[in-house]
Design an enzyme around this catalytic site. Sequence first.
Site, PDB file in Angstrom:
ATOM      1  N   HIS A  49     -63.232  40.587 -27.410  1.00 19.45           N
ATOM      2  CA  HIS A  49     -63.681  41.318 -26.037  1.00 19.45           C
ATOM      3  C   HIS A  49     -62.429  42.043 -25.898  1.00 19.45           C
ATOM      4  O   HIS A  49     -61.152  42.127 -26.314  1.00 19.45           O
ATOM      5  CB  HIS A  49     -63.447  40.261 -25.191  1.00 19.45           C
ATOM      6  CG  HIS A  49     -64.756  39.371 -25.073  1.00 19.45           C
ATOM      7  ND1 HIS A  49     -65.497  39.111 -24.069  1.00 19.45           N
ATOM      8  CD2 HIS A  49     -65.245  38.626 -25.927  1.00 19.45           C
ATOM      9  CE1 HIS A  49     -66.569  38.451 -24.019  1.00 19.45           C
ATOM     10  NE2 HIS A  49     -66.390  37.925 -25.404  1.00 19.45           N
ATOM     11  N   TYR A 215     -71.842  36.453 -28.017  1.00 21.54           N
ATOM     12  CA  TYR A 215     -72.158  38.011 -27.611  1.00 21.54           C
ATOM     13  C   TYR A 215     -72.537  38.628 -28.882  1.00 21.54           C
ATOM     14  O   TYR A 215     -72.166  38.247 -30.014  1.00 21.54           O
ATOM     15  CB  TYR A 215     -70.826  38.358 -26.745  1.00 21.54           C
ATOM     16  CG  TYR A 215     -69.366  38.050 -27.708  1.00 21.54           C
ATOM     17  CD1 TYR A 215     -69.003  39.203 -28.459  1.00 21.54           C
ATOM     18  CD2 TYR A 215     -68.807  36.985 -27.287  1.00 21.54           C
ATOM     19  CE1 TYR A 215     -67.831  39.220 -29.046  1.00 21.54           C
ATOM     20  CE2 TYR A 215     -67.578  36.834 -28.018  1.00 21.54           C
ATOM     21  CZ  TYR A 215     -66.991  37.862 -28.769  1.00 21.54           C
ATOM     22  OH  TYR A 215     -65.698  37.731 -29.542  1.00 21.54           O
TER      23      TYR A 215
END
Length: 386
Positions: A49, A215
């Site tokens: 991230h 994700y």
Amino acid sequence: MNVPKHPKIAIIGGGLGGATCGALFQQAGYQVDVYEQASEFIRLGAGIHLGPNCVRILNRIGLKQGLLQTAIRPAAWNSLMWDTGEVLFSLPLRGVAEQRYGAAYLTMHRGDMHAFLIDALSPGTIQFGKRLVDLEQEPSSVRMKFADGSGALADIVIGADGVFSKVREWMFGPGELVYSGYIGHRASIPARNLGQLSFEDHAKWWAPDRHLIVYFLTNRRDELYLVTGALEKWERPVSWTNSSQQELREAFSEFHSECQRLIDGVEGEVTKWAFFERPPMRPWHRGRIVMIGDACHPMKPHMAQGAAMAIEDAAMLLRCIEVTGPSDIEAAFRLYEANRMPRANQVQDLSRHNTWLRDPCDPTWVYGYDVFSEPLVEAHEDLVNA
């Protein structure tokens, strides 16, 4: 402490923090060498991230276009109840992050991000196969000694060598890492193995003692990354070990049916990693040697801010050297510590508790932080002497 007007910078470690540090210092006109113990870099199967606080710095290096063409701009961070799938909190990101925090929020393959950073360095900057074994401070330089018998000199040495930092060991001795009690599984899921998902780009299912996150890794949306956190004893003398799809099923057998579908879709290697910590330490420098990132503040990954903190460190270190001038490196290092220690310690502490974005909150203090314009606080003597 006097240092040449254009000091020679040596960076120990060519990971995300070290590579970013090298690119920033080269961009500012410094001579930089990066010493990396690995023989080469490979595209490891891990995701990352990148919050707006980190992306802002990467944009400054010139990576904006490449990142946007490769990474995902997730529509939202979605926190869900582990068993029912009930939405606990959804933080809008795509478009909103740019407007509210000043840069995009991205998820991507860690190897792709690293490749962009390596390409941002001048050819020949990285020297592979250089495992640091010792440092020696000389009157006007630092001598580095490597396991292959070679050595090198620099005016400033920056330790960006991670949680098992040799630079930190040289400063403080061989203190042991503290196992946090948590492990994390890592695995990849080809999108072709999944049907329609209830979330668009990202989801985290929360239980009292464990969680599961998934994700996308590329804007092609052809691969997802699955990573977990769970309480487990760890008595192995290594930081990671092989795991399996079956072990994942057993560890998350009571989780929501969508989690079961995600686990069923896993292909390839499944690994399990121990999460280690160290208590906050100070100072982060000694003489002409200074540390950034996990070398001085390793943290659990529960805020997805570990790499971001190292990248912020690198940018702030450069800013402080530019403010004081390289002729007074002691003042620069003290200013750097004064402006990084409180924030890094706060993020380290919150990461330990694993509550970030579980419930509604305002993340502006993390994502809206601008290392280039944040007002500098004055260095105090106690930061050095504590």
